[in-house]
Design a protein around this motif. Structure first.
Motif, mmCIF file in Angstrom:
data_model
loop_
_atom_site.group_PDB
_atom_site.id
_atom_site.type_symbol
_atom_site.label_atom_id
_atom_site.label_comp_id
_atom_site.label_asym_id
_atom_site.label_seq_id
_atom_site.Cartn_x
_atom_site.Cartn_y
_atom_site.Cartn_z
ATOM 1 N N LEU A 276 2.939 -13.931 -6.458
ATOM 2 C CA LEU A 276 1.936 -14.508 -5.561
ATOM 3 C C LEU A 276 2.239 -14.137 -4.116
ATOM 4 C CD1 LEU A 276 -0.468 -16.339 -4.967
ATOM 5 C CD2 LEU A 276 1.087 -18.316 -5.116
ATOM 6 N N GLY A 277 3.485 -14.299 -3.703
ATOM 7 C CA GLY A 277 3.857 -13.934 -2.343
ATOM 8 C C GLY A 277 3.686 -12.452 -2.065
ATOM 9 N N ASP A 278 4.045 -11.613 -3.042
ATOM 10 C CA ASP A 278 3.880 -10.169 -2.883
ATOM 11 C C ASP A 278 2.429 -9.817 -2.584
ATOM 12 O OD1 ASP A 278 6.596 -9.638 -3.533
ATOM 13 O OD2 ASP A 278 6.117 -9.778 -5.661
ATOM 14 N N ASN A 279 1.500 -10.482 -3.251
ATOM 15 C CA ASN A 279 0.088 -10.189 -3.050
ATOM 16 C C ASN A 279 -0.405 -10.674 -1.697
ATOM 17 O OD1 ASN A 279 -1.735 -9.298 -5.749
ATOM 18 N ND2 ASN A 279 0.361 -9.962 -6.144
ATOM 19 N N ILE A 280 0.119 -11.803 -1.220
ATOM 20 C CA ILE A 280 -0.258 -12.250 0.122
ATOM 21 C C ILE A 280 0.203 -11.228 1.157
ATOM 22 C CG2 ILE A 280 0.016 -14.061 1.855
ATOM 23 C CD1 ILE A 280 0.422 -16.050 -0.458
ATOM 24 N N TYR A 281 1.412 -10.726 1.009
ATOM 25 C CA TYR A 281 1.908 -9.686 1.914
ATOM 26 C C TYR A 281 1.024 -8.432 1.882
ATOM 27 C CZ TYR A 281 6.480 -11.976 2.702
ATOM 28 O OH TYR A 281 7.489 -12.831 3.077
ATOM 29 N N SER A 282 0.438 -8.128 0.741
ATOM 30 C CA SER A 282 -0.348 -6.899 0.591
ATOM 31 C C SER A 282 -1.723 -6.980 1.236
ATOM 32 C CB SER A 282 -0.518 -6.565 -0.901
ATOM 33 O OG SER A 282 0.727 -6.321 -1.513
ATOM 34 N N ARG A 283 -2.200 -8.180 1.478
ATOM 35 C CA ARG A 283 -3.595 -8.353 1.896
ATOM 36 C C ARG A 283 -3.993 -7.579 3.160
ATOM 37 N NH1 ARG A 283 -8.282 -11.729 1.810
ATOM 38 N NH2 ARG A 283 -8.793 -12.366 3.936
ATOM 39 N N PRO A 284 -3.205 -7.543 4.243
ATOM 40 C CA PRO A 284 -3.653 -6.787 5.420
ATOM 41 C C PRO A 284 -3.892 -5.311 5.126
ATOM 42 C CG PRO A 284 -1.761 -8.169 5.961
ATOM 43 C CD PRO A 284 -1.891 -8.187 4.470
ATOM 44 N N PHE A 285 -3.094 -4.767 4.220
ATOM 45 C CA PHE A 285 -3.173 -3.340 3.938
ATOM 46 C C PHE A 285 -4.316 -3.021 2.973
ATOM 47 C CE2 PHE A 285 1.059 -4.865 4.881
ATOM 48 C CZ PHE A 285 1.351 -4.129 6.019
ATOM 49 N N VAL A 286 -4.549 -3.933 2.038
ATOM 50 C CA VAL A 286 -5.715 -3.795 1.162
ATOM 51 C C VAL A 286 -6.986 -3.935 1.979
ATOM 52 C CG1 VAL A 286 -6.956 -4.828 -0.776
ATOM 53 C CG2 VAL A 286 -4.469 -4.583 -0.889
ATOM 54 N N GLY B 134 -3.231 2.557 9.207
ATOM 55 C CA GLY B 134 -3.944 3.507 10.053
ATOM 56 C C GLY B 134 -4.230 2.876 11.399
ATOM 57 N N LEU B 135 -5.482 2.944 11.837
ATOM 58 C CA LEU B 135 -5.861 2.368 13.125
ATOM 59 C C LEU B 135 -6.362 0.935 12.990
ATOM 60 C CD1 LEU B 135 -7.726 5.435 14.683
ATOM 61 C CD2 LEU B 135 -5.359 4.696 15.056
ATOM 62 N N ALA B 136 -6.362 0.410 11.771
ATOM 63 C CA ALA B 136 -6.859 -0.955 11.547
ATOM 64 C C ALA B 136 -5.874 -1.978 12.092
ATOM 65 C CB ALA B 136 -7.089 -1.187 10.059
ATOM 66 N N PRO B 137 -6.358 -3.119 12.543
ATOM 67 C CA PRO B 137 -5.454 -4.172 13.029
ATOM 68 C C PRO B 137 -4.695 -4.810 11.868
ATOM 69 C CG PRO B 137 -7.708 -4.980 12.970
ATOM 70 C CD PRO B 137 -7.777 -3.517 12.651
#
Length: 309
Positions: free
Chosen positions: A11-21, A107-110
């Motif tokens: 669950l925590g791993d997926n929360i960490y992934s969210r900005p990049f997804v 990339g250039l995304a925040p």
């Protein structure tokens, strides 16, 4: 070209992934396919979900909760990215977010570290502020007793909060699969047999005046939801030190890590780490007067879904 992103299962791993997804999905809406056992964490993003294959207990339960229409098939031609990090990653000094950034670049995304709205918390606090407590547990599937803090430290903070807050303990215990270290902390209400689906669990955290526990999913959840969190460290610091599980791009003003006097930087999940924090009370007081300022009583919330008390 379509992109298939395979998340790790925690669950925590997926929360960490969210900005990049999010960044990948915004670059190419509708063409990002995401394999995750926790689609609820991403359902506000323009992605299509691919059903993961997992035998992990908690993750498999959440996959089984989904409607069949939730899942799509990624094109055979999709470019594959598998999110992963391990001891080698940490040995290089990379944090979890930096490791994901290497695999699925912003990339250039925040860098936007958040979660979608999960609804109303499934408890009634009777006008008191809410404290969410995550006890120390160990799992047969991922036996990491080394990172847990001493369970009596969590219990001591929970006991103090009992006088000012409605204290709720959350876990997903099951005989021979996941069990407590020590005793269940003091509480007014407990959901410790996996009664809460992920939306309710995160809605509970979102409504919390304070979150208390050891390293685990509560760290990224509290950061993403911007809730005050008092995290009591145990050991296994080679994989769980604060610098490895946070990022300067996050708002770290509401989180406090209470570290042992001799914080063990080992990488052995079963190591008998030194976990003594003789000044825990001082650290708690520091947190209370900086990141955590107790709320005034809140209006009653909708009726409880129940729980073990």
């Amino acid at each position: 070209m379509s992109l298939l992103v395979t998340c790790q299962h925690g669950l925590g791993d997926n929360i960490y992934s969210r900005p990049f997804v999010r960044a990948a999905a915004m670059r190419d809406p509708g063409r990002v396919y995401l394999s995750t056992p926790w689609p609820e964490l991403f359902e506000d993003l323009p992605v299509q979900f691919v059903q993961p294959s997992t035998r992990l207990r908690t993750q498999a339960k959440n996959v089984a909760r989904q409607q069949p229409a939730r899942w799509a098939n990624a094109p055979a031609s999709a470019h594959n990215v598998r999110i992963a990090y391990n001891g080698t990653t940490f040995a290089k000094g990379l944090s979890v977010p930096r490791a994901i950034d290497c695999l699925l670049p912003l990339g250039l995304a925040p860098f936007v570290f958040d979660l979608p709205h999960m609804g109303v918390a499934p408890v009634t606090t009777i006008g008191q502020p809410l404290a969410v407590i995550r006890p120390a547990t160990v799992r047969r599937e991922w036996f990491n007793s080394a990172r847990n803090p001493k369970p009596e430290y969590i219990a001591a903070i929970a006991a103090e909060l009992m006088t000012t807050h409605h204290v709720v303990v959350v876990a997903d215990l099951q005989d021979d699969a996941e069990w407590l270290e020590g005793e269940l902390p003091p509480h007014h209400q407990a959901f410790v047999r996996g009664e809460l689906a992920v939306r309710d669990l995160l809605a509970l955290v979102a409504a919390a005046d304070v979150v208390v526990g050891g390293v685990g999913w509560i760290v990224p959840a509290a950061l993403a939801l911007q809730r005050p969190a008092f995290i009591i460290l145990g050991g296994h610091g080679g994989h769980n030190a604060p610098a490895l599980i946070t990022d300067p791009r996050m708002d770290l003003s509401k989180i406090y890590f209470a570290a042992p006097t001799e914080y063990c930087r080992c990488t052995d999940m079963k190591h008998n780490c030194t976990k003594e924090i003789p000044d825990l009370r001082l650290k708690w007081d520091t947190f209370r007067h900086t990141a955590f300022r107790p709320s005034s009583p809140t209006p009653p919330q909708p009726p409880s879904l129940g729980g073990r008390s």
